[in-house]
Design a protein around this motif. Structure first.
Motif, mmCIF file in Angstrom:
data_model
loop_
_atom_site.group_PDB
_atom_site.id
_atom_site.type_symbol
_atom_site.label_atom_id
_atom_site.label_comp_id
_atom_site.label_asym_id
_atom_site.label_seq_id
_atom_site.Cartn_x
_atom_site.Cartn_y
_atom_site.Cartn_z
ATOM 1 N N PRO A 36 -15.589 52.711 5.901
ATOM 2 C CA PRO A 36 -14.836 53.635 5.055
ATOM 3 C C PRO A 36 -14.599 54.998 5.712
ATOM 4 C CG PRO A 36 -16.598 52.607 3.799
ATOM 5 C CD PRO A 36 -16.797 52.209 5.225
ATOM 6 N N ALA A 37 -15.460 55.384 6.647
ATOM 7 C CA ALA A 37 -15.293 56.681 7.323
ATOM 8 C C ALA A 37 -13.991 56.725 8.113
ATOM 9 C CB ALA A 37 -16.482 56.943 8.241
ATOM 10 N N LEU A 38 -13.430 55.584 8.424
ATOM 11 C CA LEU A 38 -12.160 55.541 9.127
ATOM 12 C C LEU A 38 -11.028 56.046 8.234
ATOM 13 C CD1 LEU A 38 -10.756 54.575 11.753
ATOM 14 C CD2 LEU A 38 -10.522 52.341 10.665
ATOM 15 N N PHE A 39 -11.158 55.866 6.947
ATOM 16 C CA PHE A 39 -10.094 56.176 5.997
ATOM 17 C C PHE A 39 -10.275 57.503 5.264
ATOM 18 C CE2 PHE A 39 -10.273 51.690 6.744
ATOM 19 C CZ PHE A 39 -8.950 51.374 6.966
ATOM 20 N N PHE A 40 -11.426 58.128 5.405
ATOM 21 C CA PHE A 40 -11.713 59.382 4.710
ATOM 22 C C PHE A 40 -12.277 60.394 5.687
ATOM 23 C CE2 PHE A 40 -11.810 56.041 1.568
ATOM 24 C CZ PHE A 40 -11.031 56.575 0.565
ATOM 25 N N ALA A 41 -11.717 61.596 5.657
ATOM 26 C CA ALA A 41 -12.093 62.643 6.606
ATOM 27 C C ALA A 41 -13.514 63.142 6.363
ATOM 28 C CB ALA A 41 -11.137 63.823 6.491
ATOM 29 N N ASP A 63 -16.565 66.003 6.916
ATOM 30 C CA ASP A 63 -16.593 67.466 6.967
ATOM 31 C C ASP A 63 -16.468 67.916 8.416
ATOM 32 O OD1 ASP A 63 -16.966 67.567 4.239
ATOM 33 O OD2 ASP A 63 -19.146 67.707 4.389
ATOM 34 N N ASN A 64 -15.824 69.028 8.612
ATOM 35 C CA ASN A 64 -15.697 69.668 9.928
ATOM 36 C C ASN A 64 -14.970 68.823 10.965
ATOM 37 O OD1 ASN A 64 -17.141 71.920 8.963
ATOM 38 N ND2 ASN A 64 -19.047 70.792 9.286
ATOM 39 N N GLU A 65 -14.043 68.007 10.556
ATOM 40 C CA GLU A 65 -13.256 67.208 11.489
ATOM 41 C C GLU A 65 -12.197 68.103 12.141
ATOM 42 O OE1 GLU A 65 -11.402 62.862 11.108
ATOM 43 O OE2 GLU A 65 -10.388 64.311 9.818
ATOM 44 N N ASN A 66 -12.096 68.065 13.464
ATOM 45 C CA ASN A 66 -11.082 68.890 14.122
ATOM 46 C C ASN A 66 -9.759 68.120 14.192
ATOM 47 O OD1 ASN A 66 -10.901 67.320 16.566
ATOM 48 N ND2 ASN A 66 -12.730 68.357 17.367
ATOM 49 N N ASN A 67 -8.687 68.789 14.632
ATOM 50 C CA ASN A 67 -7.360 68.179 14.651
ATOM 51 C C ASN A 67 -7.293 66.921 15.502
ATOM 52 O OD1 ASN A 67 -6.157 69.962 12.888
ATOM 53 N ND2 ASN A 67 -5.523 71.363 14.499
ATOM 54 N N GLN A 68 -7.894 66.965 16.669
ATOM 55 C CA GLN A 68 -7.859 65.807 17.567
ATOM 56 C C GLN A 68 -8.592 64.621 16.942
ATOM 57 O OE1 GLN A 68 -9.611 66.423 21.420
ATOM 58 N NE2 GLN A 68 -8.796 64.515 22.229
ATOM 59 N N GLN A 69 -9.743 64.867 16.355
ATOM 60 C CA GLN A 69 -10.502 63.803 15.690
ATOM 61 C C GLN A 69 -9.709 63.234 14.510
ATOM 62 O OE1 GLN A 69 -13.879 66.293 14.877
ATOM 63 N NE2 GLN A 69 -15.141 65.294 16.452
ATOM 64 N N ARG A 110 -6.401 63.209 14.047
ATOM 65 C CA ARG A 110 -5.275 62.405 14.531
ATOM 66 C C ARG A 110 -5.753 61.028 15.007
ATOM 67 N NH1 ARG A 110 -3.587 67.442 16.472
ATOM 68 N NH2 ARG A 110 -4.506 67.009 18.510
ATOM 69 N N PHE A 111 -6.842 60.998 15.745
ATOM 70 C CA PHE A 111 -7.386 59.736 16.238
ATOM 71 C C PHE A 111 -7.801 58.832 15.079
ATOM 72 C CE2 PHE A 111 -10.874 57.038 17.682
ATOM 73 C CZ PHE A 111 -10.272 56.393 18.755
ATOM 74 N N ARG A 112 -8.544 59.398 14.113
ATOM 75 C CA ARG A 112 -9.022 58.618 12.966
ATOM 76 C C ARG A 112 -7.852 58.107 12.133
ATOM 77 N NH1 ARG A 112 -9.224 59.779 8.026
ATOM 78 N NH2 ARG A 112 -8.977 62.016 8.347
ATOM 79 N N GLU A 113 -6.876 58.971 11.865
ATOM 80 C CA GLU A 113 -5.731 58.564 11.051
ATOM 81 C C GLU A 113 -4.905 57.481 11.747
ATOM 82 O OE1 GLU A 113 -3.639 62.165 10.050
ATOM 83 O OE2 GLU A 113 -5.035 62.633 8.421
ATOM 84 N N TRP A 166 -4.304 55.614 2.323
ATOM 85 C CA TRP A 166 -4.016 54.550 1.362
ATOM 86 C C TRP A 166 -2.648 53.971 1.697
ATOM 87 C CZ3 TRP A 166 -7.094 53.038 -2.831
ATOM 88 C CH2 TRP A 166 -8.217 53.831 -3.075
ATOM 89 N N GLY A 167 -2.568 52.689 1.902
ATOM 90 C CA GLY A 167 -1.287 52.059 2.190
ATOM 91 C C GLY A 167 -0.611 52.609 3.433
ATOM 92 N N GLY A 168 -1.402 53.071 4.370
ATOM 93 C CA GLY A 168 -0.863 53.589 5.616
ATOM 94 C C GLY A 168 -0.354 55.012 5.531
ATOM 95 N N THR A 169 -0.712 55.729 4.464
ATOM 96 C CA THR A 169 -0.265 57.116 4.310
ATOM 97 C C THR A 169 -1.461 58.057 4.174
ATOM 98 O OG1 THR A 169 -0.115 56.939 1.900
ATOM 99 C CG2 THR A 169 1.888 56.462 3.162
ATOM 100 N N THR A 170 -1.288 59.257 4.688
ATOM 101 C CA THR A 170 -2.308 60.293 4.555
ATOM 102 C C THR A 170 -2.077 61.068 3.269
ATOM 103 O OG1 THR A 170 -0.995 61.997 5.662
ATOM 104 C CG2 THR A 170 -2.371 60.585 7.073
#
Length: 98
Positions: free
Chosen positions: A25-30, A32-38, A40-43, A73-77
């Protein structure tokens, strides 16, 4: 009786058929303290799972119709759903980082 549009009925098991079932589930939910590069990669990784999902359309409709504020959700942020719904929001609310 069918629900209007692609929104599922309460007893529909669409979530059981999702490609994300069993994924972290961490792949789909940000986190805390996630930076921009992280972010983008996760999304990108989450959207890759969604790209081949048999219930992607229903999942996205669910998130839009219920106003889901967090996650992919459904491929959207969150930002993409807010933009597609035409909601006006502040930079802070959109999660835009400088």
């Amino acid at each position: 009786r069918k629900a209007p549009g692609p929104y599922p009925l309460p007893d529909d098991d669409w979530q059981e058929r999702g490609a994300c079932r069993g994924a972290n589930p961490a792949l789909f939910f940000a986190p805390d303290n996630e930076n921009n590069q992280q972010r983008r990669f996760r999304e990108t990784a989450a959207k890759a799972v969604c790209a081949h999902c048999p219930v992607r359309t229903v999942c996205r409709a669910y998130a839009e119709q219920t106003g889901e504020l967090y996650g992919i959700w459904g491929g959207t942020t969150e930002r993409e759903r807010m933009q597609s719904n035409g909601r006006h929001h502040s930079t802070a609310a959109a999660g835009v980082r400088k």
